[in-house]
Design a protein around this motif. Structure first.
Motif, PDB file in Angstrom:
ATOM      1  N   VAL A  11      12.220  12.083 -25.320  1.00 50.90           N
ATOM      2  CA  VAL A  11      11.775  11.805 -23.945  1.00 50.90           C
ATOM      3  C   VAL A  11      10.499  10.973 -23.972  1.00 50.90           C
ATOM      4  O   VAL A  11      10.345   9.994 -23.230  1.00 50.90           O
ATOM      5  CB  VAL A  11      11.546  13.121 -23.163  1.00 50.90           C
ATOM      6  CG1 VAL A  11      10.912  12.830 -21.803  1.00 50.90           C
ATOM      7  CG2 VAL A  11      12.860  13.868 -22.973  1.00 50.90           C
ATOM      8  N   VAL A  18      14.793  12.263 -18.710  1.00 45.88           N
ATOM      9  CA  VAL A  18      14.346  13.617 -18.380  1.00 45.88           C
ATOM     10  C   VAL A  18      15.537  14.486 -17.994  1.00 45.88           C
ATOM     11  O   VAL A  18      15.650  15.649 -18.407  1.00 45.88           O
ATOM     12  CB  VAL A  18      13.314  13.585 -17.238  1.00 45.88           C
ATOM     13  CG1 VAL A  18      12.991  15.001 -16.758  1.00 45.88           C
ATOM     14  CG2 VAL A  18      12.036  12.895 -17.710  1.00 45.88           C
ATOM     15  N   ALA A  21      17.544  15.429 -21.047  1.00 49.50           N
ATOM     16  CA  ALA A  21      16.790  16.422 -21.814  1.00 49.50           C
ATOM     17  C   ALA A  21      16.902  17.799 -21.158  1.00 49.50           C
ATOM     18  O   ALA A  21      17.077  18.817 -21.840  1.00 49.50           O
ATOM     19  CB  ALA A  21      15.328  16.010 -21.921  1.00 49.50           C
TER      20      ALA A  21
END
Length: 250
Positions: A11, A18, A21
């Motif tokens: 990230v 994001v 993730a």
């Protein structure tokens, strides 16, 4: 933790969004296979993957747990308290390194040792070796270099004293003994590293199945000695590994 750190680094580098993730971190922490809920995130939380306790489980149950772990990228699987009969059935389906003395099965490759130092496993007598091997193998599977010093009990103190260099250079020592359990106190009085005492159920009538050694170790006059339960080689191996992998948390 390494997996989470890798995701966060991606990230930071911009190679992972994001949202992607977040999705990766939200994956369920266990897999429900009916008779067991296999803990997939234990390595992330505790630094070591789940270990299979083999006693009272059928070979078929153990095989299914192994396959679930392998499907979730667990490369090394430790099975404790595994009988020879169950191991022989499991080996027909899953290649496994079985250690009959310790009742330990190992599926997959052993990791490279990455601990801070060396763990010494010392026993009072030869009869303590099965518990010692459970401790030693557990520590090795968790990425530690292990030195075995067997049959160095206090009934022949010169045997222990001939290994002072190894003892004094250890990062952690696991002292395993039955009878009166004096080995842990003697070692604790010689070294500056943590000593983990393991009482065993070895001894004559008044040893009360290891209770005498347990009480002796709990009442050790040497500082820096901790005690696990009777015959708990696995617990000692885990604790020694955690000590040997301690780093300053920033």
């Amino acid at each position: 933790m390494n997996e989470i750190k890798a995701i966060l680094e991606q990230v930071q580098e911009g190679s992972l969004s994001v949202n992607d993730a977040l999705l990766a971190l939200k994956k369920k922490p266990y897999e429900d296979i009916g008779f067991a809920k296999v803990d997939i995130h234990r390595k992330l939380r505790q630094g070591m993957a789940e270990v299979i306790y083999g006693a009272s489980k059928t070979p078929e149950q153990i095989i299914k747990i192994i396959h679930t772990m392998q499907k979730n990228n667990q490369k090394t699987i430790l099975i404790t308290r595994l009988s020879l009969e169950a191991a022989m059935i499991i080996q027909k389906t899953c290649p496994m390194d079985y250690h009959a003395d310790a009742k330990v099965g190992i599926v997959g490759s052993r990791p490279v040792a990455d601990g801070l130092g060396k763990i010494v496993v010392a026993t009072g007598g030869t009869s303590d070796i099965p518990v010692a091997e459970e401790a030693a193998l557990s520590a090795e599977i968790m990425g530690n270099e292990v030195l075995r010093l067997y049959d160095v009990g206090v009934s022949g103190l010169h045997r222990l004293l001939s290994h002072l260099d190894e003892l004094m250079n250890a990062s952690v020592i696991i002292a395993i003994a039955g009878m009166e359990g004096a080995l842990a106190s003697v070692i604790g009085g010689l070294v500056d590293c943590p000593v983990i005492a393991v009482p065993t159920s070895v001894g004559y009538g008044a040893s009360f199945g290891g209770v005498a050694a347990l009480l002796s170790m709990l009442n050790s006059c040497a500082s820096g000695v901790s005690v696990v339960n009777i015959d708990n080689g696995f617990g000692a191996g885990v604790l020694a590994s955690r000590i040997n992998h301690m780093e300053v948390k920033k």
